[in-house]
Write a protein that holds these residues in place. Structure first.
Motif, mmCIF file in Angstrom:
data_model
loop_
_atom_site.group_PDB
_atom_site.id
_atom_site.type_symbol
_atom_site.label_atom_id
_atom_site.label_comp_id
_atom_site.label_asym_id
_atom_site.label_seq_id
_atom_site.Cartn_x
_atom_site.Cartn_y
_atom_site.Cartn_z
ATOM 1 N N GLY A 120 0.823 -1.274 -0.105
ATOM 2 C CA GLY A 120 -0.052 0.126 -0.044
ATOM 3 C C GLY A 120 0.926 1.296 0.117
ATOM 4 O O GLY A 120 2.061 1.009 0.443
ATOM 5 N N PRO A 121 0.458 2.158 -0.505
ATOM 6 C CA PRO A 121 1.178 3.357 -0.458
ATOM 7 C C PRO A 121 1.755 3.612 0.817
ATOM 8 O O PRO A 121 3.006 4.291 0.967
ATOM 9 N N THR A 122 1.165 3.669 1.785
ATOM 10 C CA THR A 122 1.623 3.910 3.145
ATOM 11 C C THR A 122 2.189 2.644 4.212
ATOM 12 O O THR A 122 2.613 3.007 5.056
ATOM 13 N N ASP A 123 1.368 1.697 3.376
ATOM 14 C CA ASP A 123 2.004 0.225 4.384
ATOM 15 C C ASP A 123 2.996 -0.134 3.870
ATOM 16 O O ASP A 123 3.306 -0.830 2.774
ATOM 17 N N LYS A 124 4.056 -0.119 4.490
ATOM 18 C CA LYS A 124 5.453 -0.748 4.019
ATOM 19 C C LYS A 124 5.555 -2.068 4.141
ATOM 20 O O LYS A 124 6.561 -2.716 3.842
ATOM 21 N N ASP A 125 4.804 -2.661 5.090
ATOM 22 C CA ASP A 125 4.871 -4.393 5.546
ATOM 23 C C ASP A 125 4.114 -5.030 4.820
ATOM 24 O O ASP A 125 4.100 -6.146 5.114
ATOM 25 N N GLU A 126 3.209 -4.462 4.395
ATOM 26 C CA GLU A 126 2.129 -5.302 3.552
ATOM 27 C C GLU A 126 2.673 -6.175 2.319
ATOM 28 O O GLU A 126 3.431 -5.538 1.714
ATOM 29 N N ARG A 127 2.471 -7.493 2.693
ATOM 30 C CA ARG A 127 3.121 -8.525 1.714
ATOM 31 C C ARG A 127 2.145 -9.357 1.270
ATOM 32 O O ARG A 127 2.070 -10.563 1.689
ATOM 33 N N PHE A 128 1.230 -9.033 0.432
ATOM 34 C CA PHE A 128 0.199 -9.915 0.011
ATOM 35 C C PHE A 128 -0.308 -9.432 -1.448
ATOM 36 O O PHE A 128 -0.181 -8.376 -1.823
ATOM 37 N N LEU A 129 -0.829 -10.176 -2.002
ATOM 38 C CA LEU A 129 -1.532 -10.026 -3.465
ATOM 39 C C LEU A 129 -2.871 -10.158 -3.270
ATOM 40 O O LEU A 129 -3.346 -11.231 -2.888
ATOM 41 N N SER A 130 -3.618 -9.188 -3.268
ATOM 42 C CA SER A 130 -5.126 -9.158 -3.007
ATOM 43 C C SER A 130 -5.854 -10.059 -4.301
ATOM 44 O O SER A 130 -5.316 -10.298 -5.258
ATOM 45 N N PRO A 131 -6.850 -10.598 -3.917
ATOM 46 C CA PRO A 131 -7.684 -11.300 -4.863
ATOM 47 C C PRO A 131 -7.844 -10.656 -5.901
ATOM 48 O O PRO A 131 -8.206 -11.408 -6.767
ATOM 49 N N VAL A 132 -8.181 -9.483 -5.743
ATOM 50 C CA VAL A 132 -8.729 -8.574 -7.001
ATOM 51 C C VAL A 132 -7.556 -8.652 -8.009
ATOM 52 O O VAL A 132 -7.673 -8.898 -9.078
ATOM 53 N N ILE A 133 -6.267 -8.375 -7.330
ATOM 54 C CA ILE A 133 -5.037 -8.474 -8.380
ATOM 55 C C ILE A 133 -4.830 -9.715 -8.944
ATOM 56 O O ILE A 133 -4.699 -9.920 -10.267
ATOM 57 N N GLN A 134 -5.117 -10.877 -8.195
ATOM 58 C CA GLN A 134 -4.851 -12.153 -8.587
ATOM 59 C C GLN A 134 -6.051 -12.395 -9.793
ATOM 60 O O GLN A 134 -5.490 -13.060 -10.704
ATOM 61 N N GLY A 135 -7.089 -12.134 -9.338
ATOM 62 C CA GLY A 135 -8.221 -11.915 -10.475
ATOM 63 C C GLY A 135 -7.716 -11.249 -11.854
ATOM 64 O O GLY A 135 -8.058 -11.863 -12.924
ATOM 65 N N PHE A 136 -7.366 -10.203 -11.791
ATOM 66 C CA PHE A 136 -6.790 -9.571 -13.035
ATOM 67 C C PHE A 136 -5.816 -10.247 -13.629
ATOM 68 O O PHE A 136 -5.927 -10.167 -14.948
ATOM 69 N N PHE A 137 -5.065 -10.954 -12.973
ATOM 70 C CA PHE A 137 -3.913 -11.770 -13.635
ATOM 71 C C PHE A 137 -4.384 -12.783 -14.423
ATOM 72 O O PHE A 137 -4.088 -13.170 -15.626
ATOM 73 N N GLN A 138 -5.510 -13.192 -13.719
ATOM 74 C CA GLN A 138 -6.201 -14.485 -14.564
ATOM 75 C C GLN A 138 -6.962 -13.885 -15.719
ATOM 76 O O GLN A 138 -6.932 -14.446 -16.829
ATOM 77 N N GLU A 139 -7.347 -12.787 -15.515
ATOM 78 C CA GLU A 139 -8.280 -11.962 -16.964
ATOM 79 C C GLU A 139 -6.947 -11.685 -18.001
ATOM 80 O O GLU A 139 -7.308 -11.934 -19.096
ATOM 81 N N GLU A 140 -6.027 -11.361 -17.506
ATOM 82 C CA GLU A 140 -4.900 -10.859 -18.454
ATOM 83 C C GLU A 140 -4.017 -11.779 -18.745
ATOM 84 O O GLU A 140 -2.624 -11.524 -18.955
ATOM 85 N N ARG A 141 -4.189 -13.018 -18.840
ATOM 86 C CA ARG A 141 -3.279 -14.135 -19.206
ATOM 87 C C ARG A 141 -2.524 -13.949 -20.448
ATOM 88 O O ARG A 141 -1.390 -14.197 -20.618
ATOM 89 N N ASN A 142 -3.577 -13.377 -21.368
ATOM 90 C CA ASN A 142 -2.725 -13.207 -22.648
ATOM 91 C C ASN A 142 -1.620 -12.310 -22.678
ATOM 92 O O ASN A 142 -0.779 -12.310 -23.325
ATOM 93 N N THR A 143 -2.065 -11.109 -21.927
ATOM 94 C CA THR A 143 -1.088 -9.993 -21.905
ATOM 95 C C THR A 143 0.254 -10.664 -21.131
ATOM 96 O O THR A 143 1.346 -10.259 -21.536
ATOM 97 N N VAL A 144 0.149 -11.412 -20.175
ATOM 98 C CA VAL A 144 1.253 -12.121 -19.329
ATOM 99 C C VAL A 144 2.049 -12.977 -20.293
ATOM 100 O O VAL A 144 3.372 -12.709 -20.600
ATOM 101 N N GLN A 145 1.064 -13.646 -21.137
ATOM 102 C CA GLN A 145 1.792 -14.566 -22.088
ATOM 103 C C GLN A 145 2.449 -13.996 -23.126
ATOM 104 O O GLN A 145 3.665 -14.307 -23.594
ATOM 105 N N ALA A 146 2.095 -12.720 -23.729
ATOM 106 C CA ALA A 146 2.826 -12.205 -24.759
ATOM 107 C C ALA A 146 4.021 -11.516 -24.051
ATOM 108 O O ALA A 146 5.191 -11.535 -24.784
ATOM 109 N N ALA A 147 3.836 -11.069 -22.946
ATOM 110 C CA ALA A 147 5.083 -10.408 -22.245
ATOM 111 C C ALA A 147 6.249 -11.576 -22.312
ATOM 112 O O ALA A 147 7.396 -11.334 -22.399
#
Lengths: 720, 130
Positions: A120-147
Motif C-alpha cells: 500500500g502506499p503507506t503500508d510498508k510491511d504489507e506483503r500480499f497480493l489481493s484477490p482482486v489483483i490475482q483475478g486481474f492476472f487471470q483475466e490478463e493471461r494473454n498479456t502476461v503470455q505475450a510478455a
C-alpha cells in the motif's frame, strides 16, 4: 407630484450616463471576455496535452525502470534458481519506495506467478497480493503470455475499483538476447498521492474518475466562474478509454480583468455622480438660482402689483433676454395701468359729477348690484333695497317698462351696444321721478354679453325745466306773433276801418233816403247788398286775424291748399305793402289745388314774419321790391320764395340769422326772435326755412313737402 | 255848385261818398289814386278835395305836396282808417285843412267840407309862416 425642471434635467443626465455605461460595460465584457475565452481555451488545451504527456512519461518512467530490472542477469537467474536473496535484496520496501510502485510480480514461462508483492502506499510491511489483483492476472493471461513471449506492454489498467500504471516486460539476460525465462511486472496505483504529485508538477488541479464502458470525455473546456476545466480520456493497454481526467486551471487574468471592469464601472459611476453633481451645481449656480431669483421677482411684482419694478440684469444670455422681455411687458402693463387708472378716474369723476346711480348686472352669475346713489335716487337706505333685477319691474312705470326691457333684450342678443331712455321710477315714498337711464353692455372675446352696466340720473328737475322751457317758448312764440300783429295793427285797422266806413256810409245813406222818403227798393237793395258784401269782408279779416293770433301749436296737421295759406298770410300784409309803397309782385308756378299737410296757422305765421321782414328791410330803400314766388320742386316740395330789394346779407349775418335775439333792426323795432321762431315752426311742420345765399338780393325760402294725396286717393277710389 | 274831388283806392268808399255828396247837391269826381287825382285836377277846378291818406303809389301827404300854385289853394280833408297823430301833424304843416278817421259819419264829413269851404285854404297861411 410636481417634477421640477432640475429633477428633470438631472434625471435625464443620470439616465443617459447609466445607459452609456451599461452599453460600454456590455460591449467591453463581450469583447474582452470573448478574447479571454479563446486564450483560456488554448491554455486548457495545452494543459490537457501536458497532462496526457506527463501521464505517459510516468508510464515511460515505470517502463524504463522495469526494463532495467527485467533485462538483468540477476532477474534472469532468479527465474532459474529461485534464489531468495534476490527477492530479499531487491523487493524490499525501499526499492518499492524508490521505484515508486505498489505492485511487483514475476511470472515464469508457464505464466505462473513466481513472486508477487503488493505495497500500500503507506503500508510498508504489507506483503500480499489481493484477490482482486490475482483475478486481474487471470483475466490478463494473454498479456502476461505475450510478455513472456517477448512482447511487453505498458499502459493503464483498471483493476477492480482502482487504476494502475502498469508495465510488463520479458525477463532477459543483461545482454538482452535469448529466450525470456518469464516476465516482470511493475504497477503503480493511481492514488491521491499520485494525483497530488501530478497536480504539483503541472501546477493544475485535476481529478480522475472511472469512465463507464464505451464513453469518452472529449469536452474541450468548461468555463466555471473562477476556473476553467479541461477533459481528458485515458486509455488502457487495450486502447479502451477507462479513466477520465478533469483538469482545472485557475483564471487569474480573467478575475483580474473582471475586477478591473468592476473597478472601471465603479469609477464611471463615481465620475457620473461627480458630473451630475457638477451639472447640478452649474444648474443651481448659473440657471436655477437665477430662475429662482426671477420667480421671486415675479411673485413680488404680482403680490405688490407694483408694475414700476424692473428686473436687474446681470448677464447677457437667454435668461436675461427673458428678463428684458418681462421688463418690456412690465413697461406695457404699467403704461396701460396708468391709462386705465386715468380712465377709471375719469369714469369715477364722470359718474360723480354726473351724480347718477350705477347698477351692474353680471349675466353669468345673474348678480346685480345697485350703488348707494341709485338707492338714493329712489329714496332708499343702503339695506332697504335688495340687489335684484325685479326692482325695475316693481319701481319702473308700467308704460316705460316694456321699452326698457326690450332695450336690455337687444343688448343681450347683440343687436345694440347701448341705449338711453327716459324712465319714470317710483320712489320709496310713492312719488314719481323722471330718470335718464343710460345702459351699456360688455362682451367677451366671442361677443357674448357678460355684463350690463347702467347709469341712472334723476332728471326730474330737468324735465320740469324742459316743460317750463316749452311753455316759455310757446309764450314767446305767441308774444312774437303779437308783436307782429302790433306792427301790422295799422294795416289791420285800415283793413277794418275802410269796410266799416263803407257800411256806416251805406247805413247813413239809407237813413237819409228814409228821412227824405226817397228810399226806393232799388236803393235799399243796393245799399243792403253793399253792407252784406262789406260785412263779409270784415268777418273774413277778423277770422284770419283770430286764426293768426290763436296759439296753433296744438292744432292737428291739416291738408290745405298752399294758395289759401299764402292768401291768408298776405291779407295781413297787403295794407302795409300798399301804405309803404312797396313794389309788390307775386308769381305762382303751381297748380292752385296743390296741397300740403301742415298746421296752417304756424305756416301763416312764418310767411307773415318773412313778409314783414322783407317790407321792413326795403321800406326805407330806393329799391322797394318785394317778390313772392311759389314753385314746385321735383314734384315733392313747394318752394315759397320771398325776395326783397337791396344788397344780399353779409356772410356773418347769414350765419346768425336763425339765432334767437339776433336782429339787424334798431333797438325797439324787433324782438330778434322772429326768424328763430319761424325756423322752429317750419321744422315742426316738416318744412325747411333757409336763406338763399346764391340770390343777388336777400331771399328766404320756405320749402314745404307736398302732400301726396291725389295718387293714393285715386287708387283707393278705384279699389272701392 | 260846389265841386268835390274824392280820392280813395277803395271803390266802395268812393261809391258811398259820391252817392252821398251827389244827394247833397255837390258836383263829385272820384279818383282811385294820387296819379288819377292829379290828372283830374289838371283839367278841372275843384273847391275841395277829400282824400284817403293811405293809398298805393302816392299818399295823401304826397298829394298835398303836389298841389302848387292855384291848386295849393284847394282845401284838403284826409279820411284815414289808420293814421297817427304824427301823420296829421305833418299834414297840417303842409296845409291840411282837417282829418276824419274811418269809419266816419257822412254828416261829419259834410260839416268838414262845408267848414273848409267857409274858411278857405289854410295852406297859404301855413306856408307864409316863417
Amino acid at each position: 407630484m410636481r417634477v421640477t425642471l432640475k429633477t428633470h434635467s438631472l434625471l435625464a443626465l443620470a439616465l443617459s450616463i447609466f445607459v452609456f455605461l451599461l452599453v460600454l460595460f456590455l460591449v467591453s465584457r463581450a469583447i474582452i471576455f470573448n478574447g479571454f475565452s479563446k486564450i483560456e481555451a488554448q491554455q486548457i488545451a495545452l494543459a490537457v496535452e501536458r497532462y496526457e504527456n506527463t501521464f505517459k512519461s510516468r508510464l515511460k518512467f515505470i517502463e524504463s525502470k522495469l526494463s532495467d530490472w527485467a533485462i538483468w542477469d540477476d532477474s534472469f537467474e532468479f527465474l532459474q534458481n529461485r534464489n531468495p536473496r534476490y527477492i530479499a535484496s531487491n523487493y524490499g520496501p525501499r526499492p518499492f519506495s524508490v521505484l515508486n510502485i505498489n505492485i511487483a510480480a514475476i511470472f515464469d514461462r508457464g505464466g505462473r506467478i513466481v513472486f508477487a508483492r503488493e505495497y500500500g502506499p503507506t503500508d510498508k510491511d504489507e506483503r500480499f497480493l489481493s484477490p482482486v489483483i490475482q483475478g486481474f492476472f487471470q483475466e490478463e493471461r494473454n498479456t502476461v503470455q505475450a510478455a513472456i513471449e517477448g512482447r511487453g506492454s505498458t499502459g493503464l489498467v483498471a483493476i477492480g475499483p482502482d487504476f494502475y500504471l502498469l508495465s510488463i516486460q520479458p525477463v532477459l539476460p543483461t545482454s538482452a538476447e535469448g529466450t525470456p525465462r518469464g516476465a516482470l511486472l511493475f504497477a503503480r496505483k493511481i492514488d491521491d498521492r499520485f494525483l497530488e504529485s501530478l497536480n504539483t508538477e503541472l501546477k493544475v488541479h485535476s481529478t480522475l474518475y472511472a469512465l463507464k464502458t464505451g464513453t469518452t470525455s472529449n469536452e474541450p473546456s468548461v468555463h466555471h466562474d473562477d476556473k476553467i476545466e479541461g477533459q481528458l480520456s485515458l486509455k488502457d493497454i487495450h486502447e479502451k478509454p477507462v479513466l477520465g481526467a478533469s483538469i482545472f486551471l485557475s483564471r487569474p487574468v480573467y478575475l483580474q480583468a473582471k475586477e478591473t471592469i468592476l473597478f472601471i464601472g465603479l469609477l464611471f459611476i463615481c465620475i457620473s455622480v461627480f458630473f451630475v453633481a457638477l451639472v447640478d451645481y452649474f444648474l443651481n449656480a448659473k440657471i436655477l438660482r437665477r430662475i429662482q431669483r426671477m420667480k421671486e421677482f415675479f411673485y413680488k411684482v404680482d403680490k405688490s402689483q407694483d408694475y414700476k419694478l424692473r428686473y436687474q440684469n446681470t448677464q447677457q444670455d437667454e435668461l436675461d433676454d427673458l428678463a428684458v422681455s418681462f421688463n418690456s411687458l412690465l413697461d406695457r402693463v404699467s403704461q396701460s395701468q396708468a391709462l386705465l387708472r386715468t380712465e377709471e378716474q375719469r369714469y369715477r369723476l364722470a359718474i360723480k359729477s354726473a351724480s347718477g346711480g350705477v347698477w351692474d348686472l353680471d349675466l353669468c352669475t345673474k348678480e346685480v348690484i345697485f350703488d348707494q346713489k341709485f338707492k338714493d335716487i329712489l329714496g332708499f337706505q343702503e339695506n332697504e333695497l335688495q340687489n335684484q333685477m325685479w326692482i325695475f319691474d316693481k319701481y319702473c312705470h308700467p308704460e316705460d317698462l316694456p321699452a326698457f326691457k326690450s332695450g336690455l333684450k337687444e343688448l343681450v342678443q347683440g343687436s345694440s351696444e347701448s341705449f338711453a331712455l327716459r324712465l319714470r321710477m317710483q320712489t320709496k315714498s310713492g312719488e314719481w321721478k323722471h330718470v335718464q337711464a343710460e345702459t351699456g353692455v360688455t362682451r367677451d372675446d366671442e361677443g357674448m354679453a357678460v355684463r350690463i352696466i347702467g347709469w341712472l340720473k334723476d332728471v326730474s328737475s330737468i324735465v320740469e325745466t324742459e316743460k317750463l322751457v316749452v311753455d316759455q317758448q310757446k309764450k314767446i312764440t305767441q308774444a312774437t306773433k303779437m308783436t307782429a300783429l302790433g306792427q301790422m295793427a295799422g294795416g289791420i285797422a285800415h283793413e277794418i276801418n275802410n269796410p266799416l266806413a263803407v257800411i256806416l256810409g251805406s247805413v247813413q245813406l239809407l237813413q237819409m233816403y228814409k228821412d227824405s222818403d226817397t228810399l226806393t227798393n232799388e236803393r235799399l237793395t243796393s245799399q243792403l247788398s253793399r253792407i252784406e258784401a262789406t260785412t263779409n269782408r270784415i268777418s273774413k279779416i277778423v277770422r284770419s286775424l283770430r286764426n293768426f293770433a290763436r296759439d296753433g301749436s296744438h292744432d292737428p296737421f291739416e291738408l290745405v291748399e298752399i294758395r289759401k295759406v299764402i292768401d291768408d298770410s298776405l291779407s295781413f300784409c297787403r295794407e302795409r305793402i300798399k301804405s309803404l309803397d312797396i313794389q309788390w309782385s307775386e308769381t305762382y308756378q303751381i297748380e292752385s289745388s296743390a296741397v300740403v299737410s301742415v298746421r296752417p296757422v304756424e305756416i301763416s305765421q312764418v310767411l307773415v314774419n318773412l313778409l314783414n321782414n322783407a317790407i321792413d328791410h326795403v321800406k326805407n330803400l330806393k329799391d322797394k321790391r318785394v317778390e313772392l314766388s311759389v314753385d314746385v320742386h321735383a314734384d315733392t316740395h313747394v318752394i315759397v320764395g320771398i325776395t326783397n330789394g337791396g344788397d344780399p346779407l353779409p356772410r356773418e349775418i347769414q350765419n346768425h340769422l336763425f339765432e334767437p335775439f339776433f336782429s339787424t333792426k334798431e333797438t325797439g323795432q324787433g324782438t330778434g326772435l322772429g326768424l328763430s321762431i319761424s325756423h322752429g315752426l317750419a321744422q315742426q311742420n316738416n318744412a325747411r326755412l333757409y336763406y338763399d345765399s346764391l340770390s343777388p338780393t336777400p331771399r328766404f325760402i320756405l320749402e314745404i313737402p307736398l302732400a301726396r294725396l291725389d295718387g293714393s286717393t285715386n287708387l283707393s277710389r278705384k279699389l272701392a | 255848385m260846389i265841386k268835390l274831388l274824392i280820392v280813395d283806392d277803395e271803390e266802395q268808399i268812393r261809391q258811398v261818398l259820391s252817392e252821398y255828396f251827389v244827394s247833397q247837391n255837390y258836383l263829385v269826381a272820384a279818383a282811385k289814386n294820387g296819379a288819377e287825382a292829379i290828372k283830374i285836377l289838371q283839367s278841372e277846378k275843384f273847391d275841395v278835395i277829400v282824400s284817403d291818406y293811405l293809398m298805393p303809389e302816392m299818399t295823401g301827404l304826397e298829394l298835398i305836396d303836389y298841389l302848387k300854385g292855384d291848386l295849393a289853394k284847394i282845401p284838403v280833408i284826409w279820411i284815414s282808417g289808420n293814421a297817427s297823430l304824427t301823420t296829421y301833424r305833418s299834414g297840417w304843416n303842409k296845409g291840411l285843412f282837417d282829418y276824419l278817421e274811418k269809419p266816419l259819419r257822412l254828416e261829419d264829413l259834410k260839416l268838414a267840407v262845408e267848414k273848409a269851404l267857409a274858411f278857405g285854404n289854410t295852406k297859404e297861411a301855413a306856408s307864409a309862416q316863417p
